[in-house]
Scaffold this active site. Structure first.
Site, PDB file in Angstrom:
ATOM      1  N   CYS A   1       0.811  -1.221   0.000  1.00 18.74           N
ATOM      2  CA  CYS A   1       0.000   0.000   0.000  1.00 18.74           C
ATOM      3  C   CYS A   1       0.843   1.269   0.000  1.00 18.74           C
ATOM      4  O   CYS A   1       0.298   2.373   0.050  1.00 18.74           O
ATOM      5  CB  CYS A   1      -0.907  -0.005   1.228  1.00 18.74           C
ATOM      6  SG  CYS A   1      -2.002  -1.415   1.203  1.00 18.74           S
ATOM      7  N   ASP A   2       2.154   1.141  -0.018  1.00 15.23           N
ATOM      8  CA  ASP A   2       3.011   2.318   0.040  1.00 15.23           C
ATOM      9  C   ASP A   2       3.332   2.803  -1.378  1.00 15.23           C
ATOM     10  O   ASP A   2       3.682   2.002  -2.247  1.00 15.23           O
ATOM     11  CB  ASP A   2       4.318   1.957   0.770  1.00 15.23           C
ATOM     12  CG  ASP A   2       5.146   3.190   1.073  1.00 15.23           C
ATOM     13  OD1 ASP A   2       4.818   4.275   0.547  1.00 15.23           O
ATOM     14  OD2 ASP A   2       6.121   3.072   1.835  1.00 15.23           O
TER      15      ASP A   2
END
Ligand code: PLP
Length: 413
Positions: free
Chosen positions: A355-356
């Site tokens: 999710c980064d």
């Protein structure tokens, strides 16, 4: 770039950005980047194993080891376990007669468990805890590297059992990873350090250096060898036995690098100046491990964002592609299915699954249009990759599948 107008319309591209992309991509060619691999075997592996997974080719390990040994005749090779510590690779190298460069107690335990003998190892970490020294000595490894007075003094309790190599710092602008900033004493500090050891009844038997990893020119190593020879000649009160020229031997990621025999030829010339009875060691990591492993991933998502098609892979910079962050490597990545070099290519982005937003693998790659589920292969993935992978977001690290002979060297001369 030929046709941008398939699933996504050309109108969506921003004018100037499109022009730049077209110019950039028009200059590119599209060779079949996986032609050296046995595609049928790769497909079989994909049918058998869930992606992402790494494929470790032991014949490639052997090929690289023998190529380096041929380029450095007479030099004793100590494989740097840190670059890739897979047990199958260690066992293969052990059978080939390799020795091992260890840096931690974990690495000591690993090679011990695989039947490697302590006297075939050198402990090269310039900074150690007392318990690390003890563990290495219990294993039978008695050669240690030091580069500062505090470290020298740590060996006093073990003075009858250890032989020291002093690491000297030689900075190199041609190395992608600078290892002489953090470690190594300055050449001017060397006599003081050697004398401190001698005053404390310690045995100094060698000099070592590591000019930096992925060295693009041999000159830094050549100069370091010359300076070491000079230093040894100056310090006649020491019984020199070893010169350790470190790692740094380069492999090709995005572009060609100097072939290993050409890279090593000037090193061998410089080594001729050493007194005959001095043994030369090298600590190769990357050169042996990098080409021996590939990663197989699949595309788990696809989205059009601005001028580019984003493909979301099932591994990224938090996983085995972590070397992009830590090792400054950019791995060649291409689709498994054969690519028509005359076909249509699109400006694309390869991103990792987490999710980064830092988890982007390549923002500037041109690819034929691919689909969710398509397989991507990253090459030169053996060194400093899975070694630094995390499990951020609870994505497990890719497993390693061990094979023999996935690469074709028939065209090599
Ligand atoms: C002490 C030492 N020896 C050897 C190596 C291996 O270097 P390379 O992968 O450039 O061959 C390293 C890499 O970090 C190192 O720190």
């Amino acid at each position: 770039m030929k046709n941008l107008n398939s699933e996504f319309s050309v109108e969506q591209l921003v004018g100037e950005e499109l022009e730049q992309l077209e110019q950039h991509f028009a200059e590119q060619t599209h060779p079949d980047e996986l032609e050296q691999f046995d595609r049928a075997s790769l497909k079989e592996l994909v049918a058998e194993h869930e992606t992402p997974f790494m494929v470790l080719d032991l014949e490639e390990v052997e090929y690289q080891y023998l190529a380096l040994q041929a380029a450095l005749p007479g030099v004793k090779l100590f494989y740097a376990v840190k670059s890739l510590s897979h047990p199958s690779l260690i066992k293969r190298l052990k059978n080939l007669g390799s020795q091992f460069d260890l840096a931690t107690t974990g690495e000591v335990e690993l090679v011990k468990g695989l039947g490697v003998q302590g006297e075939k190892c050198i402990h090269t970490h310039p900074i150690k805890k007392d318990k690390d020294i003890k563990a290495a000595l219990e294993f039978g490894c008695h050669r240690f590297v030091v580069d500062n007075p505090a470290e020298v003094l740590k060996f006093i309790p073990y003075k009858d059992h250890v032989e020291l190599l002093v690491r000297v710092s030689f900075r190199s602008q041609d190395a992608v990873v600078d290892l002489s900033r953090k470690f190594g004493c300055a050449l001017e500090e060397l006599p003081g350090l050697v004398n401190l050891a001698i005053e404390n009844d310690l045995t100094v038997s060698g000099l070592s250096f590591h000019v930096g990893s992925q060295s693009l020119s041999p000159m830094a190593q050549v100069n370091a060898i010359k300076a070491s020879v000079h230093a040894m000649n100056e310090m006649t009160h020491v019984h020199w036995k070893w010169l350790d020229i470190g790692g740094s031997f380069p492999v090709s990621y995005q572009g060609p690098v100097t072939p290993i025999e050409d890279f090593c030829a000037p090193l061998m010339d410089a080594l001729k100046e050493l007194p005959e009875d001095i043994e030369v060691f090298a600590e190769p990591g990357r050169f042996i491990s990098a080409p021996a492993m590939i990663e197989v991933m699949s595309i788990m998502g696809k989205a059009k964002r601005g001028a580019r098609i984003w493909y979301y892979l099932d591994d990224g910079v938090y996983g085995a592609l972590s070397g992009q962050m830590f090792d400054h490597a950019k791995y060649p990545i291409s689709p498994l299915k054969p690519v028509d070099p005359m076909g249509d290519f699109y400006p694309s982005v390869l991103a990792g699954p987490t999710c980064d937003s830092v988890d982007v693998v390549d923002e500037d790659i041109e690819l034929p249009e691919l689909q969710v589920g398509d397989i991507m292969v990253a090459r030169q993935m053996g060194a400093y990759t899975i070694a630094s992978a995390t499990e951020f977001n609870y994505y497990p690290k890719p497993k390693v599948v061990v094979v023999e002979d996935l690469m074709d060297h028939t065209d090599d001369n």
